[in-house]
Design an enzyme around this catalytic site. Structure first.
Site, PDB file in Angstrom:
ATOM      1  N   LYS A 183      44.883  34.248  44.052  1.00  0.00           N
ATOM      2  CA  LYS A 183      44.646  33.101  44.935  1.00  0.00           C
ATOM      3  C   LYS A 183      45.508  31.911  44.486  1.00  0.00           C
ATOM      4  O   LYS A 183      46.234  32.013  43.498  1.00  0.00           O
ATOM      5  CB  LYS A 183      43.152  32.780  44.974  1.00  0.00           C
ATOM      6  CG  LYS A 183      42.308  33.971  45.476  1.00  0.00           C
ATOM      7  CD  LYS A 183      42.670  34.399  46.896  1.00  0.00           C
ATOM      8  CE  LYS A 183      42.282  35.829  47.249  1.00  0.00           C
ATOM      9  NZ  LYS A 183      40.853  36.049  47.390  1.00  0.00           N
TER      10      LYS A 183
HETATM   11  C1  LIG Z   1      39.875  37.063  47.913  1.00  0.00           C
HETATM   12  C2  LIG Z   1      39.026  36.899  49.092  1.00  0.00           C
HETATM   13  C3  LIG Z   1      37.638  37.063  49.050  1.00  0.00           C
HETATM   14  C4  LIG Z   1      36.928  37.604  47.847  1.00  0.00           C
HETATM   15  O1  LIG Z   1      37.146  36.850  46.695  1.00  0.00           O
HETATM   16  P1  LIG Z   1      37.041  37.577  45.262  1.00  0.00           P
HETATM   17  O2  LIG Z   1      37.171  36.412  44.315  1.00  0.00           O
HETATM   18  O3  LIG Z   1      38.185  38.529  45.192  1.00  0.00           O
HETATM   19  O4  LIG Z   1      35.720  38.230  45.178  1.00  0.00           O
HETATM   20  C5  LIG Z   1      36.899  36.807  50.179  1.00  0.00           C
HETATM   21  N1  LIG Z   1      37.473  36.403  51.307  1.00  0.00           N
HETATM   22  C6  LIG Z   1      38.812  36.232  51.404  1.00  0.00           C
HETATM   23  C7  LIG Z   1      39.376  35.746  52.700  1.00  0.00           C
HETATM   24  C8  LIG Z   1      39.631  36.495  50.310  1.00  0.00           C
HETATM   25  O5  LIG Z   1      40.950  36.353  50.425  1.00  0.00           O
END
Ligand SMILES: *Cc1c(COP(=O)(O)O)cnc(C)c1O
Length: 381
Positions: A183
């Site tokens: 992210k």
């Molecule tokens: C990455 C992501 C998640 C989940 O987050 P994690 O930290 O990987 O559990 C949920 N929704 C979206 C749109 C994402 O990109």
């Protein structure tokens, strides 16, 4: 050329991790880092509460808990997202209902959402896909009209700006953030929810800590899991949060260069830069052919993929069999079709990896390949 998966990690994160280890306190129940991170995120977003947890998926689980569906209640969401948006709905024995998307950007189409609102609808979870602002204002109006909770999944949308002003995550009742490895900012795994609602904040904080109200002794008033963020995660996340405005500004700078450079190219639908946080750089090819163009980009050493998912989540294999033991209760019947999402994922959506270390040189390389791939050869004119 920049490393496509470059992360902005350095001495600040090393110092943060060392500080925690030397303190001897690695748990956020007794430490100071997670509480400090929550204060910093709440201040950045201008909200009353930020609640840290172990992942973006955990944050979405907390948001579903805040919406408080009865078993069998429905939560309307998008089929183009990470499965972390959907799994928590199932975990609370609620039913995901997939609404179709706007083919311009893959975000929820409010009219498609409205058509699916029924007596069992409890909430809407919107996703700001790839960092592009979803139509959160229209969805909030729908939510208010029908007495629903609006959750905004901002895992890909740190500091995405909404058209009316304010950050993505502040238009709904609860916003969720992720600190997963890829992210905008990361501590490996981690998450946060943000809200102005005191009762929802309390419900989410309790659920993240086994339903344990620590002020009341060792007594459990409600269901909860252990979704606590550790002090190590929180300290690294604080160092990352300080870098976030620069990370987003840098991604915006090169992404806008690419948008400008592609304006002369026929056959592509360019992303709108307004408010975009550019987790990835998405393009829509209305005539199809995204898999071929993605392959040409990869051949030139530019990481890119068609469709983002193998199939939109309304077509995921999970719906073909049992979900809990031998049962799929309370789910009934097949998932509805989402023709726009299905066409995007199969044919028209192209996503190019993006990060804050990309340079004008990288933009140039992408432009060259895209013009080559999308300009028909003279014989075809
Ligand atoms: C990455 C992501 C998640 C989940 O987050 P994690 O930290 O990987 O559990 C949920 N929704 C979206 C749109 C994402 O990109």
């Amino acid at each position: 050329m920049a490393e496509p998966d470059g992360r902005t990690l350095g001495d600040e994160e090393v110092a943060a991790a060392e500080r925690v280890i030397r303190s001897g306190m690695l748990s956020s129940v007794w430490g100071t880092e997670a509480r400090a991170l929550e204060g910093e995120v709440a201040a950045m977003y201008g909200v009353r509460h930020a609640i840290s947890c172990s992942s973006g998926t955990a944050a979405l689980h907390l948001a579903v808990v805040a919406a408080a569906p009865d078993p069998g209640d429905e939560i309307i969401t998008t089929p183009i997202t990470d499965f972390g948006t959907v799994a928590p709905i199932l975990a609370q024995n609620a039913v995901p209902v997939f609404a179709d998307v706007d083919p311009a950007d893959g975000n929820l189409d409010p009219e498609a959402v409205e058509r699916l609102i029924g007596p069992r609808t409890k909430a809407i979870t919107a996703v700001h896909l790839f960092g592009a602002p979803a139509k959160a204002g229209a969805l909030r109006e729908l939510a208010d009209e029908h007495g629903l909770t609006l959750v905004e999944d901002c895992a890909q949308a740190w500091l995405t700006e909404l058209p009316g002003g304010g950050y993505a995550g502040t238009a709904g009742h609860v916003g969720t953030l992720s600190l997963q490895q890829w992210k905008h900012i990361t501590c490996g795994d981690g998450g946060l929810t943000i809200t102005d609602d005191d009762a929802m904040a309390r419900a989410m904080r309790l659920f993240a800590d086994k339903g344990w109200d620590r002020a009341a002794g060792r007594s459990h008033a409600g269901l909860g899991l252990n979704y606590r963020m550790t002090e190590l995660q929180a300290a690294v996340a604080r160092a990352q949060l300080a870098k976030l405005p620069g990370v987003v500004a840098s991604r915006r700078g090169t992404a806008v260069q690419l948008v400008e450079a592609l304006k002369g190219l026929d056959g592509v639908r360019l992303p709108r830069p307004d408010g975009h946080a550019w987790w990835l750089f998405p393009l829509v090819l209305p005539g199809g052919g995204a898999p071929g163009v993605a392959a040409e980009l990869r051949q030139a050493g530019i990481p890119a993929r068609a469709g983002y998912l193998n199939e939109p989540l309304n077509r995921a294999p999970i719906w073909d069999g049992p979900i809990y033991g031998r049962s799929r209760y309370p789910l009934t019947g097949p998932m509805a079709a989402c023709p726009q999402a299905e066409r995007m994922v199969a044919e028209t959506l192209l996503v190019i990896d993006w990060n804050e270390h990309y340079t004008a040189e990288h933009v140039e390389a992408v432009v060259t390949v895209l013009y080559q791939a999308l300009t028909p050869p003279p014989s075809a004119r």
